[in-house]
Design an enzyme around this catalytic site. Structure first.
Site, short mmCIF file in Angstrom:
data_model
loop_
_atom_site.label_atom_id
_atom_site.label_comp_id
_atom_site.label_asym_id
_atom_site.label_seq_id
_atom_site.Cartn_x
_atom_site.Cartn_y
_atom_site.Cartn_z
N GLY C 71 -17.76 -15.00 -22.45
CA GLY C 71 -17.33 -16.31 -22.93
C GLY C 71 -17.15 -17.31 -21.82
N CYS C 128 -24.78 -22.44 -24.23
CA CYS C 128 -23.41 -22.68 -24.69
C CYS C 128 -23.45 -23.43 -26.01
CB CYS C 128 -22.64 -23.54 -23.70
SG CYS C 128 -22.88 -23.07 -22.00
N ASN C 190 -32.15 -16.30 -20.79
CA ASN C 190 -30.75 -15.94 -20.97
C ASN C 190 -30.69 -14.73 -21.93
OD1 ASN C 190 -27.89 -16.12 -21.00
ND2 ASN C 190 -28.06 -18.31 -20.59
N GLY C 242 -33.87 -8.07 -17.31
CA GLY C 242 -34.22 -6.67 -17.18
C GLY C 242 -34.81 -6.23 -15.85
C1 LIG Z 1 -21.85 -10.23 -17.79
C2 LIG Z 1 -22.86 -11.33 -17.84
C3 LIG Z 1 -22.46 -12.64 -17.65
C4 LIG Z 1 -23.37 -13.67 -17.71
N1 LIG Z 1 -22.95 -14.95 -17.48
C5 LIG Z 1 -23.87 -15.96 -17.47
C6 LIG Z 1 -23.48 -17.28 -17.12
O1 LIG Z 1 -22.34 -17.56 -16.79
N2 LIG Z 1 -24.43 -18.28 -17.16
C7 LIG Z 1 -25.73 -18.00 -17.49
O2 LIG Z 1 -26.56 -18.91 -17.51
N3 LIG Z 1 -26.13 -16.74 -17.77
C8 LIG Z 1 -25.24 -15.73 -17.78
N4 LIG Z 1 -25.66 -14.44 -18.03
C9 LIG Z 1 -27.08 -14.18 -18.29
C10 LIG Z 1 -27.79 -13.69 -17.02
O3 LIG Z 1 -27.72 -14.65 -16.01
C11 LIG Z 1 -29.26 -13.35 -17.32
O4 LIG Z 1 -29.91 -14.50 -17.80
C12 LIG Z 1 -29.40 -12.25 -18.33
O5 LIG Z 1 -28.39 -11.29 -18.16
C13 LIG Z 1 -30.75 -11.54 -18.26
O6 LIG Z 1 -30.95 -10.92 -17.01
P1 LIG Z 1 -30.65 -9.36 -16.76
O7 LIG Z 1 -31.32 -8.61 -17.86
O8 LIG Z 1 -31.24 -9.07 -15.43
O9 LIG Z 1 -29.18 -9.18 -16.79
C14 LIG Z 1 -24.74 -13.40 -17.97
C15 LIG Z 1 -25.15 -12.08 -18.16
C16 LIG Z 1 -24.24 -11.04 -18.10
C17 LIG Z 1 -24.72 -9.64 -18.30
#
Ligand SMILES: Cc1cc2nc3c(=O)[nH]c(=O)nc-3n(C[C@H](O)[C@H](O)[C@H](O)COP(=O)(O)O)c2cc1C
Ligand SMILES: Cc1cc2nc3c(=O)[nH]c(=O)nc-3n(C[C@H](O)[C@H](O)[C@H](O)COP(=O)(O)OP(=O)(O)OC[C@H]3O[C@@H](n4cnc5c(N)ncnc54)[C@H](O)[C@@H]3O)c2cc1C
Ligand SMILES: Cc1cc2nc3c(=O)[nH]c(=O)nc-3n(C[C@H](O)[C@H](O)[C@H](O)COP(=O)(O)OP(=O)(O)OC[C@H]3O[C@@H](n4cnc5c(N)ncnc54)[C@H](O)[C@@H]3O)c2cc1C
Ligand SMILES: Cc1cc2nc3c(=O)[nH]c(=O)nc-3n(C[C@H](O)[C@H](O)[C@H](O)COP(=O)(O)O)c2cc1C
Ligand code: FES
Ligand code: FES
Lengths: 253, 299, 299, 253
Positions: C71, C128, C190, C242
């Site tokens: 959040g 958001c 995202n 990923g």
């Molecule tokens: C715990 C967590 C917090 C995240 N917080 C944000 C954030 O504050 N702002 C944002 O744009 N994306 C946020 N994301 C999304 C990541 O930046 C990313 O886009 C998404 O996790 C996909 O990449 P990944 O599969 O490598 O984790 C968050 C993801 C996770 C897992």
């Protein structure tokens, strides 16, 4: 066709990235025929699909199947790391296998298409010659020699004819009525043309990426000249209707 | 212990069916599964005429799932009615026929041909590209979805179940469009569009470039969409997406699914359907649940 | 071997950054990673004022991935500028600041506050909920996305990178809206909205019910969307979704990403970022690639 | 804090679904303090997040850490199936640990919150009493007895006081200046109130679902009375700022 946990009876490395594994799989071994394959599942839950691997040897009495495979990616790498006594899920035997004829045979294997030809070589009781195409490193050649004369082609000329299996067939004057073959697509296509030109039958074993392995998902088709009964289009399922096809029926792309 | 569920007026002996396209028309799985033991067999999408499908490779494995681009190869409705329906009936299976098409007319033709067939439900796959609308799927536009639902419902003799695509901004909007069009139930989710590149050969793994992602990797999306749709409209739901175990099935049912379909799991284990059913029973025993209907949409 | 990439006019020493929200502001990972060795550190979303975030549980594990419903808890832009930026600068890290908000004004306030800060790029998280539009995310409506992009671009001193939500019917429509609004680059993807139910307690695992799915399970969707966007518009892309290994990063780059962010992988392995970078180098060596830019969008 | 492959030195089952595992983790063992925890990773790639497990015993000399855990799901089940000599990735030690005071201590553990109290019991050199709350089956009790007097509460009354740890404290008239506790939330809340009423300090160890385990993801917060330095809101990170908190600072929901 059964799905069971098969125990690894032995595994050894027989060439660069090439492994020779014997599996205890009694119910499968009883049914298996040369040219059929098994579907091997990874223990790793991130990889859900089975790996299709040809049967290289059958010992119905001991209840074992032998496979020879090359590390091609993550799944085969995991298999290669397994040890005697480890077990994995296996589904098989799958596919149609070769139709063994009485006429003079040319058994052709290219690269990692060589292993499935070994059990055929063993079981075919008619006159036969084996033609094996390697890049450079030889494997399984000795074993073929215990059942038939073997002619070899290597890409680099380090052994036998320098060139393709077709070159070796020509150079050695190999002849016969039926070609049985497994190997890369260009080799199979060349053999299909060679067979056509020489009025020979050619049974070729094809490969495709699979999901079910048993004919349900339609993932693994090859284009064929005739409409087939199952799909009512010019496709056949490699896993179920094949992997062995009469070369005359296949549409090469 | 009661496993019987009722969906769109049809009673099924239990809530487990197969996900269309992963089980053929059942025959291939008969060595592993007694088809009559399942709630129903949902068959591979069938069109008015035979479809060749896509070129190969059609299958790619992904982390915890897979992509497929089979392209709805199918033998056409005639052969299907002649061969597959009688076979399933002979095996005493309940039948859900999945229908695909390129135009509204294609769908309607299939549905009409099925009028007098012993089919329990018609599941309508609207993830197919709508050739008259530039290739966007019927299921990605609420107006198109409403129209096709209405057209099919007008001709269908059996209850219809619109099968929704998850590749949308708001799944509830689609659910409501299908409801407004007269759908009797909904199936969700179909596959999520994905892609895989072979970085060693610099080629797409799939000849079609993109494919539909399925398997346990997508289950959280399925649970979310089932829950959202269950809250947003009143149609019963056939849930699918990543069900591997009885516990997965229970999760989808708690989110709102009346029946659950097992798809990709069949490829990992040909006995997956029966094992899911056994898992459901084990869960019910453990928690002393007399009637499976108690847990449907309990969240 | 050249690993340097240029994105929106800014040069980065290599293409590996961190996915916002998975790496804090870098400090927590310093025992494992030399921050200056990364292409950039992308920081956790920051708003104009501190946000408390959601109640717990905020984390759920899924098959090959996870859900989060943090959040967007954040300390607000003031503390961020006072503490996190100087710290990152001291460590010689390039900085991409991820910005969040509830209204266009919130975003603009943050962006303006950052005008004179030593920040390389502004990544704008439009997943958001837009409180003035009933809670649908800015990134799920092309008009809202266009408007917010334009408003931010008008005030931003650094190049802006709109970070797109994958929870849409057509990602190219969103990319084009951001392009039209003046975005200098795009980040995608995202998280994908998902849900998990604890069937033993009949409770949602996440207090927020739904959460964002990330991790290797979603990579095929990331590759697909990056590819589609790369073909549909001319903005450079920061790809994420990923990435666990150098090979995953190469895959996203081949699909069209100029830089690649490592997210969930950090939780599995705090050294994931550097190992991804090492993996990229190993791939380049193996295939004799002199310049990483050769492979970007090569499909 | 280090991440390393740790080898399992021994593992045994010490109760229904409760396992006692000793890990060779030398660099981690050197730093570790009572009340800290480690993050244990599953070898199975479908489960990416680490499992936080409290440190139950520290042997810096041998370079080992001991953990006692209950099978709560798939990950802990996989751990329980591992054998001596197997290895897994471990990150730790994590968190703050207990702040050991000189004043008379009451060490309280409830259920699977008992293990982390053992090393504290061992290391606390002041006057102390241990209070352990079980559902029915006892575990680790003997070991606590070698360092301190132990008072027991069981839900079913099969041993010690029938009821909660608070009931046992009252019944046995246990007193002290500082409560150190780990266990289920209702127990911790009751202890917080008890401490408040009796003008005692209470250090309580909390649990929450975690992703990073090191303070980066903000997944594992608890509501606190004061704004904390890191997040600038009334949240603190259990993995980094905790897991041990002054009960007075925690907002119980
Ligand atoms: C715990 C967590 C917090 C995240 N917080 C944000 C954030 O504050 N702002 C944002 O744009 N994306 C946020 N994301 C999304 C990541 O930046 C990313 O886009 C998404 O996790 C996909 O990449 P990944 O599969 O490598 O984790 C968050 C993801 C996770 C897992
Ligand atoms: C009928 C048949 C028989 C075969 N017999 C043999 C054999 O005897 N020895 C041998 O070494 N190899 C054989 N192969 C090829 C073997 O199946 C692949 O090398 C293997 O599946 C690669 O798996 P991986 O996990 O290592 O590679 P990855 O690339 O990581 O696998 C990813 C996915 O792609 C599939 N895949 C990748 N390459 C192939 C391929 N060439 N054919 C089919 N699926 C593929 C995998 O099964 C898996 O689903 C055969 C293939 C078929 C279709
Ligand atoms: C600081 C701390 C110390 C702990 N110490 C111990 C201990 O010494 N002994 C012990 O038996 N247990 C301990 N736990 C609880 C332990 O972490 C969980 O039982 C375990 O993570 C469950 O994993 P699983 O894969 O078996 O369960 P699953 O439910 O399959 O796990 C799914 C996900 O949820 C998480 N999760 C599930 N339950 C919990 C929980 N109660 N707390 C945190 N995360 C959870 C898992 O880590 C995983 O990410 C501790 C928890 C924390 C936060
Ligand atoms: C190989 C394959 C073929 C499919 N064919 C169809 C189809 O013909 N019609 C349809 O509506 N869905 C089809 N689907 C989608 C599945 O029915 C199901 O909705 C999806 O795979 C999610 O379930 P799962 O994760 O359990 O596989 C197919 C899926 C796969 C994997
Ligand atoms: S792999 Fe499914 S039909 Fe061949
Ligand atoms: S688990 Fe990431 S902050 Fe605690």
């Amino acid at each position: 066709m059964v799905k069971e946990r098969a125990v690894i009876v032995s595994q050894k490395c027989i060439g660069t990235d090439i492994y020779d594994m014997v599996l205890s799989f009694p119910r499968g071994a009883k049914e298996a025929k040369p040219g059929q394959f098994i579907a091997m599942y990874c223990e790793d839950g991130t990889k859900l699909l089975p790996r299709p691997i040809s049967i290289c040897g059958i010992d119905a009495e001991k209840g074992t199947l032998r496979v020879v495979y090359r590390i091609a990616g993550e799944g085969t790498r995991l298999f290669s790391e397994m040890k005697e006594g480890d077990s994995l899920e296996v589904l098989g035997p799958l596919g149609n296998g070769f139709t063994m004829k009485e006429e003079k045979a040319i058994i052709v294997g290219g690269g990692i298409g060589i292993p499935p030809m070994l059990e055929l070589d063993k079981q075919l009781s008619c006159e036969k010659t084996v033609v094996l195409g390697y890049r450079d490193e030889l494997f399984l050649k000795d074993e073929f020699e215990s059942y038939a004369d073997v002619v070899v082609a290597t890409e680099d000329g380090s052994c036998g004819t320098k060139g393709t299996v077709i070159d070796a067939i020509k150079e050695a004057g190999v002849d016969g009525k039926v070609i049985y073959a497994c190997g890369p697509m260009p080799m199979l296509k060349a053999l299909a043309e060679y067979a056509e030109a020489h009025d020979m039958e050619a049974q070729i074993s094809l490969e495709e990426r699979m999901a079910c392995g048993i004919g349900a998902c339609l993932g693994c088709i090859c284009k064929t000249k005739k409409k087939d009964h199952h799909t009512n289009v010019n496709n056949q399922r490699i896993c179920k209707d094949g992997p062995v096809f009469d070369a005359k029926e296949v549409v090469f792309s | 212990m009661n496993l019987e569920v009722k969906l769109a007026g049809v009673t099924f002996k239990n809530p487990v069916t197969t996900a269309s396209g992963t089980f053929g028309s059942g025959a291939e799985y008969e060595e592993f599964v007694d088809l009559s033991a399942l709630g129903a067999v949902t068959t591979k999408g069938v069109a008015n005429v035979p479809w060749e499908g896509n070129p190969t490779p059609r299958i790619a494995e992904t982390y915890g799932g897979m992509l497929n681009a089979v392209g709805l190869q199918n033998p056409g409705i005639e052969l299907f009615c002649e061969r597959d329906i009688p076979h399933l009936k002979e095996k005493n299976a309940s039948i859900i026929v999945n229908v695909c098409g390129r135009t509204v007319e294609d769908y309607v033709e299939v549905v009409e041909r099925l009028s007098d067939e012993p089919v329990d439900l018609l599941e309508i796959n609207v993830s197919c590209p709508n050739v008259k609308a530039g290739g966007i799927a019927f299921g990605q536009n609420p107006d198109a979805l409403y129209e096709i639902t209405k057209a099919i419902k007008a001709k269908a003799k059996q209850p219809i179940v619109m099968k929704l695509s998850p590749n949308v901004t708001d799944i509830t909007e689609m659910a409501k469009a299908a409801e407004a069009g007269g759908s009797d139930a909904l199936s969700l989710i179909n596959t999520i569009t994905g892609m895989k590149i072979d970085i060693h050969r610099r080629k797409f793994i799939l000849a079609n470039q993109t494919g539909g992602m399925s398997g346990p990797a997508i289950k959280p999306v399925a649970v979310r969409m089932i829950y959202q749709v269950h809250k947003a409209c009143s149609l019963p739901i056939i849930g699918m997406g990543g069900v591997m175990t009885g516990e997965d099935a229970i999760e989808l049912m708690m989110a709102g699914a009346t029946m659950v379909a097992v798809g990709t799991a069949n490829f990992h284990n040909p006995r997956a359907t029966v094992e899911v059913l056994d898992g459901i029973k084990a869960y019910m025993e453990r928690y002393h649940i007399e009637d499976i209907n108690e847990i449907i949409g309990c969240m």
